[in-house]
Design a protein around this motif. Structure first.
Motif, PDB file in Angstrom:
ATOM      1  N   ARG A 103       0.852  -1.192   0.000  1.00  0.00           N
ATOM      2  CA  ARG A 103       0.000   0.000   0.000  1.00  0.00           C
ATOM      3  C   ARG A 103       0.882   1.234   0.000  1.00  0.00           C
ATOM      4  NH1 ARG A 103      -3.810   0.896   4.293  1.00  0.00           N
ATOM      5  NH2 ARG A 103      -1.943   0.959   5.572  1.00  0.00           N
ATOM      6  N   TRP A 104       0.437   2.291  -0.662  1.00  0.00           N
ATOM      7  CA  TRP A 104       1.242   3.513  -0.732  1.00  0.00           C
ATOM      8  C   TRP A 104       1.465   4.096   0.657  1.00  0.00           C
ATOM      9  CZ3 TRP A 104      -0.474   8.154   1.072  1.00  0.00           C
ATOM     10  CH2 TRP A 104      -1.843   8.342   1.208  1.00  0.00           C
ATOM     11  N   GLN A 105       0.487   3.893   1.556  1.00  0.00           N
ATOM     12  CA  GLN A 105       0.647   4.398   2.920  1.00  0.00           C
ATOM     13  C   GLN A 105       1.812   3.707   3.627  1.00  0.00           C
ATOM     14  OE1 GLN A 105      -2.253   3.273   1.624  1.00  0.00           O
ATOM     15  NE2 GLN A 105      -3.948   4.622   2.168  1.00  0.00           N
ATOM     16  N   ASP A 106       1.982   2.390   3.370  1.00  0.00           N
ATOM     17  CA  ASP A 106       3.083   1.645   3.979  1.00  0.00           C
ATOM     18  C   ASP A 106       4.430   2.090   3.412  1.00  0.00           C
ATOM     19  OD1 ASP A 106       1.199   0.238   5.455  1.00  0.00           O
ATOM     20  OD2 ASP A 106       1.148  -1.439   4.031  1.00  0.00           O
ATOM     21  N   VAL A 107       4.460   2.331   2.107  1.00  0.00           N
ATOM     22  CA  VAL A 107       5.693   2.795   1.467  1.00  0.00           C
ATOM     23  C   VAL A 107       6.068   4.166   2.022  1.00  0.00           C
ATOM     24  CG1 VAL A 107       6.736   3.492  -0.724  1.00  0.00           C
ATOM     25  CG2 VAL A 107       5.289   1.443  -0.617  1.00  0.00           C
ATOM     26  N   LYS A 108       5.089   5.059   2.151  1.00  0.00           N
ATOM     27  CA  LYS A 108       5.339   6.402   2.677  1.00  0.00           C
ATOM     28  C   LYS A 108       5.824   6.329   4.130  1.00  0.00           C
ATOM     29  CE  LYS A 108       2.970  10.783   3.377  1.00  0.00           C
ATOM     30  NZ  LYS A 108       1.702  11.502   3.200  1.00  0.00           N
ATOM     31  N   ALA A 109       5.197   5.497   4.944  1.00  0.00           N
ATOM     32  CA  ALA A 109       5.601   5.361   6.345  1.00  0.00           C
ATOM     33  C   ALA A 109       7.030   4.843   6.449  1.00  0.00           C
ATOM     34  CB  ALA A 109       4.636   4.433   7.081  1.00  0.00           C
ATOM     35  N   GLU A 110       7.380   3.882   5.609  1.00  0.00           N
ATOM     36  CA  GLU A 110       8.747   3.355   5.623  1.00  0.00           C
ATOM     37  C   GLU A 110       9.749   4.425   5.190  1.00  0.00           C
ATOM     38  OE1 GLU A 110      11.549  -0.150   3.703  1.00  0.00           O
ATOM     39  OE2 GLU A 110       9.428  -0.122   3.229  1.00  0.00           O
ATOM     40  N   ALA A 111       9.397   5.188   4.160  1.00  0.00           N
ATOM     41  CA  ALA A 111      10.294   6.256   3.696  1.00  0.00           C
ATOM     42  C   ALA A 111      10.530   7.275   4.805  1.00  0.00           C
ATOM     43  CB  ALA A 111       9.706   6.937   2.463  1.00  0.00           C
ATOM     44  N   HIS A 112       9.498   7.600   5.551  1.00  0.00           N
ATOM     45  CA  HIS A 112       9.647   8.561   6.642  1.00  0.00           C
ATOM     46  C   HIS A 112      10.468   7.986   7.789  1.00  0.00           C
ATOM     47  CE1 HIS A 112       6.001  11.181   5.307  1.00  0.00           C
ATOM     48  NE2 HIS A 112       7.032  11.257   4.496  1.00  0.00           N
ATOM     49  N   ARG A 113      10.356   6.699   8.008  1.00  0.00           N
ATOM     50  CA  ARG A 113      11.194   6.066   9.041  1.00  0.00           C
ATOM     51  C   ARG A 113      12.655   6.082   8.631  1.00  0.00           C
ATOM     52  NH1 ARG A 113       7.106   2.391   9.245  1.00  0.00           N
ATOM     53  NH2 ARG A 113       8.230   0.876   7.990  1.00  0.00           N
ATOM     54  N   LEU A 114      12.921   5.800   7.360  1.00  0.00           N
ATOM     55  CA  LEU A 114      14.296   5.736   6.876  1.00  0.00           C
ATOM     56  C   LEU A 114      14.896   7.117   6.633  1.00  0.00           C
ATOM     57  CD1 LEU A 114      13.910   2.769   4.352  1.00  0.00           C
ATOM     58  CD2 LEU A 114      14.912   2.715   6.648  1.00  0.00           C
ATOM     59  N   ASN A 115      14.054   8.094   6.348  1.00  0.00           N
ATOM     60  CA  ASN A 115      14.502   9.470   6.063  1.00  0.00           C
ATOM     61  C   ASN A 115      13.629  10.436   6.856  1.00  0.00           C
ATOM     62  OD1 ASN A 115      16.377   8.890   3.706  1.00  0.00           O
ATOM     63  ND2 ASN A 115      14.482   7.917   3.043  1.00  0.00           N
ATOM     64  N   PRO A 116      13.890  10.597   8.150  1.00  0.00           N
ATOM     65  CA  PRO A 116      13.019  11.426   8.988  1.00  0.00           C
ATOM     66  C   PRO A 116      12.856  12.860   8.489  1.00  0.00           C
ATOM     67  CG  PRO A 116      14.669  10.288  10.327  1.00  0.00           C
ATOM     68  CD  PRO A 116      14.994  10.027   8.896  1.00  0.00           C
ATOM     69  N   ASP A 117      13.857  13.390   7.792  1.00  0.00           N
ATOM     70  CA  ASP A 117      13.735  14.761   7.289  1.00  0.00           C
ATOM     71  C   ASP A 117      12.608  14.902   6.275  1.00  0.00           C
ATOM     72  OD1 ASP A 117      15.533  13.113   5.734  1.00  0.00           O
ATOM     73  OD2 ASP A 117      15.998  14.895   4.551  1.00  0.00           O
ATOM     74  N   LEU A 118      12.213  13.797   5.624  1.00  0.00           N
ATOM     75  CA  LEU A 118      11.113  13.850   4.659  1.00  0.00           C
ATOM     76  C   LEU A 118       9.765  14.049   5.349  1.00  0.00           C
ATOM     77  CD1 LEU A 118      12.038  10.932   2.237  1.00  0.00           C
ATOM     78  CD2 LEU A 118      12.410  13.373   1.913  1.00  0.00           C
ATOM     79  N   ALA A 119       9.693  13.703   6.624  1.00  0.00           N
ATOM     80  CA  ALA A 119       8.422  13.780   7.346  1.00  0.00           C
ATOM     81  C   ALA A 119       8.138  15.179   7.867  1.00  0.00           C
ATOM     82  CB  ALA A 119       8.423  12.788   8.510  1.00  0.00           C
TER      83      ALA A 119
END
Length: 54
Positions: free
Chosen positions: A6-22
């Motif tokens: 799900r795109w929500q899961d991909v987005k959550a993972e990206a934010h975990r790996l790159n906190p500055d994106l959040a």
């Protein structure tokens, strides 16, 4: 189980790996950049010019 995510899961993972994106500032900048890209695309397609410039 489906290999699709799900795109929500991909987005959550990206934010975990790159906190500055959040951060709200970074997200606002990304939204503005996407809006500008879409506006440019629509202005080209609405005028009868194909997106590829052909």
């Amino acid at each position: 189980m489906s290999p699709e995510r799900r795109w929500q899961d991909v987005k959550a993972e990206a934010h975990r790996l790159n906190p500055d994106l959040a951060g709200p500032q970074k997200q606002a900048e990304a939204r503005a950049e996407l809006d500008a890209y879409i506006a440019e695309y629509l202005s080209r397609t609405d005028s009868g010019v194909s997106p590829g410039g052909h």
